[in-house]
Design a protein around this motif. Structure first.
Motif, PDB file in Angstrom:
ATOM      1  N   SER A 118       0.834  -1.192   0.000  1.00 29.16           N
ATOM      2  CA  SER A 118       0.000   0.000   0.000  1.00 29.16           C
ATOM      3  C   SER A 118       0.878   1.255   0.000  1.00 29.16           C
ATOM      4  O   SER A 118       2.096   1.181   0.194  1.00 29.16           O
ATOM      5  N   TYR A 119       0.240   2.402  -0.204  1.00 29.68           N
ATOM      6  CA  TYR A 119       0.985   3.667  -0.161  1.00 29.68           C
ATOM      7  C   TYR A 119       1.614   3.879   1.208  1.00 29.68           C
ATOM      8  O   TYR A 119       2.715   4.418   1.331  1.00 29.68           O
ATOM      9  N   TYR A 120       0.905   3.425   2.230  1.00 27.82           N
ATOM     10  CA  TYR A 120       1.440   3.559   3.589  1.00 27.82           C
ATOM     11  C   TYR A 120       2.695   2.700   3.759  1.00 27.82           C
ATOM     12  O   TYR A 120       3.698   3.151   4.317  1.00 27.82           O
ATOM     13  N   GLU A 121       2.639   1.467   3.269  1.00 23.90           N
ATOM     14  CA  GLU A 121       3.799   0.567   3.383  1.00 23.90           C
ATOM     15  C   GLU A 121       4.958   1.053   2.523  1.00 23.90           C
ATOM     16  O   GLU A 121       6.124   0.972   2.930  1.00 23.90           O
ATOM     17  N   LEU A 122       4.648   1.562   1.329  1.00 24.10           N
ATOM     18  CA  LEU A 122       5.705   2.151   0.497  1.00 24.10           C
ATOM     19  C   LEU A 122       6.304   3.368   1.184  1.00 24.10           C
ATOM     20  O   LEU A 122       7.515   3.625   1.088  1.00 24.10           O
ATOM     21  N   GLY A 123       5.456   4.120   1.895  1.00 21.25           N
ATOM     22  CA  GLY A 123       5.950   5.264   2.653  1.00 21.25           C
ATOM     23  C   GLY A 123       6.908   4.836   3.750  1.00 21.25           C
ATOM     24  O   GLY A 123       7.919   5.499   4.011  1.00 21.25           O
ATOM     25  N   LEU A 124       6.614   3.702   4.412  1.00 15.59           N
ATOM     26  CA  LEU A 124       7.505   3.176   5.449  1.00 15.59           C
ATOM     27  C   LEU A 124       8.861   2.813   4.852  1.00 15.59           C
ATOM     28  O   LEU A 124       9.914   3.095   5.443  1.00 15.59           O
ATOM     29  N   ILE A 125       8.839   2.184   3.677  1.00 20.49           N
ATOM     30  CA  ILE A 125      10.098   1.840   3.014  1.00 20.49           C
ATOM     31  C   ILE A 125      10.852   3.106   2.632  1.00 20.49           C
ATOM     32  O   ILE A 125      12.083   3.180   2.742  1.00 20.49           O
ATOM     33  N   GLY A 126      10.111   4.132   2.181  1.00 20.90           N
ATOM     34  CA  GLY A 126      10.745   5.402   1.856  1.00 20.90           C
ATOM     35  C   GLY A 126      11.413   6.031   3.071  1.00 20.90           C
ATOM     36  O   GLY A 126      12.509   6.596   2.975  1.00 20.90           O
ATOM     37  N   VAL A 127      10.765   5.922   4.225  1.00 14.98           N
ATOM     38  CA  VAL A 127      11.359   6.448   5.462  1.00 14.98           C
ATOM     39  C   VAL A 127      12.639   5.688   5.794  1.00 14.98           C
ATOM     40  O   VAL A 127      13.646   6.290   6.212  1.00 14.98           O
ATOM     41  N   ILE A 128      12.630   4.377   5.613  1.00  8.71           N
ATOM     42  CA  ILE A 128      13.835   3.575   5.876  1.00  8.71           C
ATOM     43  C   ILE A 128      14.956   3.968   4.921  1.00  8.71           C
ATOM     44  O   ILE A 128      16.126   4.087   5.318  1.00  8.71           O
ATOM     45  N   MET A 129      14.596   4.191   3.654  1.00 16.30           N
ATOM     46  CA  MET A 129      15.595   4.612   2.669  1.00 16.30           C
ATOM     47  C   MET A 129      16.201   5.953   3.079  1.00 16.30           C
ATOM     48  O   MET A 129      17.431   6.143   3.039  1.00 16.30           O
ATOM     49  N   ALA A 130      15.356   6.879   3.470  1.00 13.27           N
ATOM     50  CA  ALA A 130      15.840   8.199   3.874  1.00 13.27           C
ATOM     51  C   ALA A 130      16.703   8.092   5.127  1.00 13.27           C
ATOM     52  O   ALA A 130      17.768   8.737   5.225  1.00 13.27           O
ATOM     53  N   ALA A 131      16.257   7.271   6.076  1.00 11.84           N
ATOM     54  CA  ALA A 131      17.040   7.087   7.305  1.00 11.84           C
ATOM     55  C   ALA A 131      18.380   6.440   7.005  1.00 11.84           C
ATOM     56  O   ALA A 131      19.415   6.816   7.577  1.00 11.84           O
ATOM     57  N   GLY A 132      18.383   5.464   6.076  1.00 10.38           N
ATOM     58  CA  GLY A 132      19.637   4.825   5.686  1.00 10.38           C
ATOM     59  C   GLY A 132      20.593   5.808   5.027  1.00 10.38           C
ATOM     60  O   GLY A 132      21.810   5.771   5.248  1.00 10.38           O
ATOM     61  N   PHE A 133      20.035   6.693   4.210  1.00  3.72           N
ATOM     62  CA  PHE A 133      20.870   7.709   3.550  1.00  3.72           C
ATOM     63  C   PHE A 133      21.457   8.674   4.581  1.00  3.72           C
ATOM     64  O   PHE A 133      22.637   9.029   4.522  1.00  3.72           O
ATOM     65  N   ILE A 134      20.634   9.107   5.536  1.00  2.90           N
ATOM     66  CA  ILE A 134      21.126  10.030   6.572  1.00  2.90           C
ATOM     67  C   ILE A 134      22.187   9.362   7.433  1.00  2.90           C
ATOM     68  O   ILE A 134      23.211   9.979   7.770  1.00  2.90           O
ATOM     69  N   ILE A 135      21.950   8.084   7.774  1.00  4.73           N
ATOM     70  CA  ILE A 135      22.955   7.329   8.547  1.00  4.73           C
ATOM     71  C   ILE A 135      24.269   7.259   7.779  1.00  4.73           C
ATOM     72  O   ILE A 135      25.361   7.398   8.341  1.00  4.73           O
ATOM     73  N   GLY A 136      24.173   7.081   6.449  1.00  6.39           N
ATOM     74  CA  GLY A 136      25.369   6.983   5.616  1.00  6.39           C
ATOM     75  C   GLY A 136      26.147   8.285   5.532  1.00  6.39           C
ATOM     76  O   GLY A 136      27.334   8.285   5.186  1.00  6.39           O
ATOM     77  N   LEU A 137      25.496   9.418   5.843  1.00  7.35           N
ATOM     78  CA  LEU A 137      26.197  10.707   5.801  1.00  7.35           C
ATOM     79  C   LEU A 137      27.250  10.825   6.904  1.00  7.35           C
ATOM     80  O   LEU A 137      28.214  11.590   6.762  1.00  7.35           O
ATOM     81  N   ILE A 138      27.061  10.063   7.982  1.00  3.21           N
ATOM     82  CA  ILE A 138      28.027  10.142   9.088  1.00  3.21           C
ATOM     83  C   ILE A 138      29.392   9.596   8.670  1.00  3.21           C
ATOM     84  O   ILE A 138      30.403  10.314   8.778  1.00  3.21           O
ATOM     85  N   PRO A 139      29.499   8.349   8.165  1.00  5.71           N
ATOM     86  CA  PRO A 139      30.816   7.896   7.688  1.00  5.71           C
ATOM     87  C   PRO A 139      31.287   8.670   6.447  1.00  5.71           C
ATOM     88  O   PRO A 139      32.488   8.839   6.244  1.00  5.71           O
ATOM     89  N   ALA A 140      30.325   9.134   5.622  1.00 10.51           N
ATOM     90  CA  ALA A 140      30.710   9.907   4.446  1.00 10.51           C
ATOM     91  C   ALA A 140      31.384  11.217   4.848  1.00 10.51           C
ATOM     92  O   ALA A 140      32.370  11.653   4.227  1.00 10.51           O
ATOM     93  N   THR A 141      30.863  11.853   5.888  1.00 11.24           N
ATOM     94  CA  THR A 141      31.456  13.100   6.380  1.00 11.24           C
ATOM     95  C   THR A 141      32.854  12.847   6.947  1.00 11.24           C
ATOM     96  O   THR A 141      33.784  13.641   6.732  1.00 11.24           O
TER      97      THR A 141
END
Length: 423
Positions: free
Chosen positions: A385-408
């Motif tokens: 559903s759109y809600y479940e896809l939204g949850l995956i999108g949040v995980i993707m965004a969180a994963g990207f933000i987490i990746g900024l720490i070692p990237a920095t």
């Protein structure tokens, strides 16, 4: 594109640690989606414990108390409904069908329900599913019983076994109706509802074993002597003085509201008519804490997996300082290193989400039947559903933000730091 290819090859080169991180994310995504699906479908299945019934009528107590006693077999009502009132109300215009139920007896802790053959024709659960038989048939004589699936499995009963019911609910009873044994003639398929824990006998049998008018065997013989003089259905119904409650279905929703109002204002007897769908919703709202706990558990699972990914990325980064220094020496800029690490974390998160989604579908496909039969949760296998896809999108965004720490951190690594040898 060059940096993206480099990130892809870098992940392949470190496939052991990457697969571990990917697997962690995949499991968290699978658990998150599964918990959300079970949470949503549990709410839906709870609301559909009884389906297709427009009204439940019983003695005037409380809406939830009447629902719990008549549908979930929890608790009991102090008063019943007179048979005269039942016949009057069910004879009103617009009534399509009715199911009288009589509770109060038990067998080894399992509820015994007296009813009519209409129960097997009109009772619905989940999304208006019919009751079906795993073995045997509905009762056709006054001394026959139909078992729910859990009763048969738990107590090891099979067709043609004889059982004796006890007066009163619960595991302990001091009054057994030993002179009135019942023969098992049917075993229902699992429904995941209280039906599975119930023994179903003819309504007339309840009246006979409590009224002491005759034994079931004598009544059964009497049926055969007059089988052409009486309708079989009436023999199974009898003439009880009162019942616990009854279920009703109408030809139109307009009749539901009209007759419900008439029942609640009924002067001859203090009765209460409830709409099960509305009352089930109210009951679920009282149990909202369970829903909140599931949501909290989902969030914790995702948070732990993302922190695990961060730990792995930082550990790998310490081991890759010389590799990054070599990239700097061949002309890579600091922002190149920043982008490389960011893309790696994003790719890892994306692959983890894809694998987790596949595992989620595998899990609900494998466990769907078990959840339906044992927990009463009808799991729907549908597109996300759109809600479940939204949850995956949040995980993707969180994963990207987490990746900024070692990237920095990689951005600020100096060439001399990466090439120097430290003790």
């Amino acid at each position: 594109m060059i940096i993206a290819k480099l990130a892809y090859k870098s992940l392949l080169n470190r496939r052991a640690s990457v697969l571990l991180t990917l697997f962690t994310i995949a499991i968290s995504v699978m658990l998150l989606l599964s918990i959300e699906r079970v949470r949503i479908d549990a709410k839906s299945s709870f609301s559909n414990t009884i389906s297709g019934t427009d009204l439940i009528v019983g003695a005037r107590t409380g809406d939830i108390q009447l629902l719990l006693s008549s549908v979930f077999r929890i608790g009991h009502t102090n008063n019943g409904v007179s048979w005269k009132s039942y016949e009057y109300i069910t004879s009103q215009r617009g009534v399509n069908w009715s199911i009288p139920i009589s509770l109060g007896d038990s067998h080894k802790g399992q509820a015994v329900l007296g009813t009519t053959l209409d129960y097997f024709s009109h009772y619905r659960f989940a999304k208006k599913q019919n009751l079906t038989f795993n073995k045997g048939r509905p009762f056709a004589a006054i001394n026959e019983v139909v078992l729910g699936s859990e009763v048969a499995n738990k107590l090891g009963y099979k067709l043609n076994d004889s059982i004796v019911i006890s007066h009163g609910m619960g595991n302990t009873s001091f009054h057994h109706h030993d002179d009135n044994p019942f023969k098992v003639v049917g075993i229902l398929n699992p429904t995941g509802t209280p039906v599975d824990k119930t023994l179903h006998i003819p309504l007339a049998a309840i009246d006979l074993i409590h009224g002491g008018k005759a034994s079931l065997e004598h009544a059964h013989e009497h049926e055969h002597e007059h089988e052409h003089e009486h309708d079989e259905h009436n023999n199974l119904v009898g003439h009880p003085k009162q019942i616990t409650a009854f279920l009703m279905g109408f030809n139109s929703p307009l009749y539901t509201l009209q007759i419900r109002r008439n029942i609640n204002q009924y002067k001859q007897e203090a009765l209460l008519g409830i709409m099960p769908t509305v009352t089930l919703k109210e009951l679920w709202e009282m149990l909202a804490i369970i829903e909140k706990i599931l949501l909290l558990f989902s969030a914790v699972v995702v948070l732990v997996s993302l922190l695990g990914m961060l730990t792995t990325l930082l550990a790998n980064l310490s081991q890759r300082r010389r590799e990054l220094a070599i990239l700097r020496s061949v002309g890579a800029r600091p922002w190149h290193l920043f982008t490389l690490i960011s893309i790696e974390s994003l790719l890892t998160t994306l692959l983890g989400c894809l694998v987790g989604s596949a595992l989620y579908y595998l899990a609900i496909f494998s466990a769907g039947g078990y959840l339906q039969s044992h927990a009463g949760i009808s799991v729907n296998i549908t597109m996300l559903s759109y809600y479940e896809l939204g949850l995956i999108g949040v995980i993707m965004a969180a994963g990207f933000i987490i990746g900024l720490i070692p990237a920095t951190r990689a951005y600020f690594y100096s060439l001399s730091d990466g090439m120097s040898i430290k003790a």
